[in-house]
Design a protein around this motif. Structure first.
Motif, PDB file in Angstrom:
ATOM      1  N   LYS A  58       1.912  -3.008   1.724  1.00  0.00           N
ATOM      2  CA  LYS A  58       1.867  -2.666   0.297  1.00  0.00           C
ATOM      3  C   LYS A  58       3.258  -2.746  -0.334  1.00  0.00           C
ATOM      4  O   LYS A  58       3.434  -3.318  -1.412  1.00  0.00           O
ATOM      5  CB  LYS A  58       1.285  -1.261   0.128  1.00  0.00           C
ATOM      6  N   VAL A  59       4.257  -2.188   0.327  1.00  0.00           N
ATOM      7  CA  VAL A  59       5.618  -2.193  -0.218  1.00  0.00           C
ATOM      8  C   VAL A  59       6.158  -3.619  -0.313  1.00  0.00           C
ATOM      9  O   VAL A  59       6.798  -3.985  -1.297  1.00  0.00           O
ATOM     10  CB  VAL A  59       6.555  -1.292   0.623  1.00  0.00           C
ATOM     11  N   MET A  60       5.875  -4.441   0.686  1.00  0.00           N
ATOM     12  CA  MET A  60       6.354  -5.825   0.643  1.00  0.00           C
ATOM     13  C   MET A  60       5.711  -6.593  -0.508  1.00  0.00           C
ATOM     14  O   MET A  60       6.366  -7.380  -1.176  1.00  0.00           O
ATOM     15  CB  MET A  60       6.128  -6.519   1.979  1.00  0.00           C
ATOM     16  N   LYS A  61       4.436  -6.359  -0.747  1.00  0.00           N
ATOM     17  CA  LYS A  61       3.771  -7.013  -1.878  1.00  0.00           C
ATOM     18  C   LYS A  61       4.361  -6.561  -3.202  1.00  0.00           C
ATOM     19  O   LYS A  61       4.531  -7.362  -4.118  1.00  0.00           O
ATOM     20  CB  LYS A  61       2.278  -6.707  -1.859  1.00  0.00           C
ATOM     21  N   ASN A  62       4.641  -5.276  -3.309  1.00  0.00           N
ATOM     22  CA  ASN A  62       5.184  -4.734  -4.557  1.00  0.00           C
ATOM     23  C   ASN A  62       6.609  -5.189  -4.832  1.00  0.00           C
ATOM     24  O   ASN A  62       7.082  -5.078  -5.965  1.00  0.00           O
ATOM     25  CB  ASN A  62       5.161  -3.206  -4.534  1.00  0.00           C
TER      26      ASN A  62
END
Length: 187
Positions: A91-95
């Protein structure tokens, strides 16, 4: 930072990510931010200082976002905890795909401890509390492996500035990767 500086940093993140440091111009960044180029120079002095500010500001944001997500992990079961950690990292990498793109493509330009290892340190911090059957496991190597996997899975998205959910084929690979990590740490 004030609102103008934040607008400039956000614009610079976008331009550095899409154009790279070398091809990014302060004029394009100022235009994207909706300010005069003289304002950009008054706030950041030069392109290099602006780049360093973009990295520092966004590193702090990512550190906080990842730490906040991972601190919500209340799983005492190491297997469920690993799933939670992997989902949070995804999730953090996508954001933050723009920062990731810069970290990968401009790695040699980054001056201080802000490189890819920033993710690894946070991952290790959240993997450490668990007791593993395999005492020889090097959590730092596992953390870099986890980051590398997610980078490869999202590489096309990072390079095209698309933030999609993992597609079905990637989901199958992701599930296999979770199993691989679980076997490594024997949970």
């Amino acid at each position: 930072m004030n609102d103008i500086e934040l607008k400039i940093i956000d614009a610079a993140l976008k331009i550095f990510s899409s154009e790279g440091y070398r091809n990014a111009t302060t004029k394009a960044i100022a235009d994207e931010a909706g300010v005069n180029e003289s304002t950009l120079f008054r706030k950041f002095k030069n392109k290099e200082n602006l780049f360093d500010s973009v990295i520092a500001s966004n590193r702090s944001k990512v550190d906080k976002e990842l730490d906040l997500l991972l601190s919500k992990n209340d799983n005492e079961n190491p297997r469920k905890s690993l799933d939670f950690i992997l989902n949070s990292i995804c999730k953090v990498m996508k954001n933050n795909y723009e920062l990731l793109r810069i970290l990968i493509h401009e790695n040699s330009r980054i001056k201080y401890g802000t490189k890819i290892d920033m993710f690894s340190m946070i991952i290790v911090k959240h993997l450490q509390p668990f007791k593993y059957e395999n005492d020889d496991i090097n959590l730092e190597i596992l953390a870099v492996t986890i980051f590398s996997f997610f980078f490869v899975v999202h590489y096309k998205n990072i390079n095209t500035n698309i933030t999609e959910t993992i597609n079905m084929d990637e989901q199958i690979v992701y599930n296999h990767f979770k199993e691989y990590c679980a076997r490594i740490i024997q949970i």
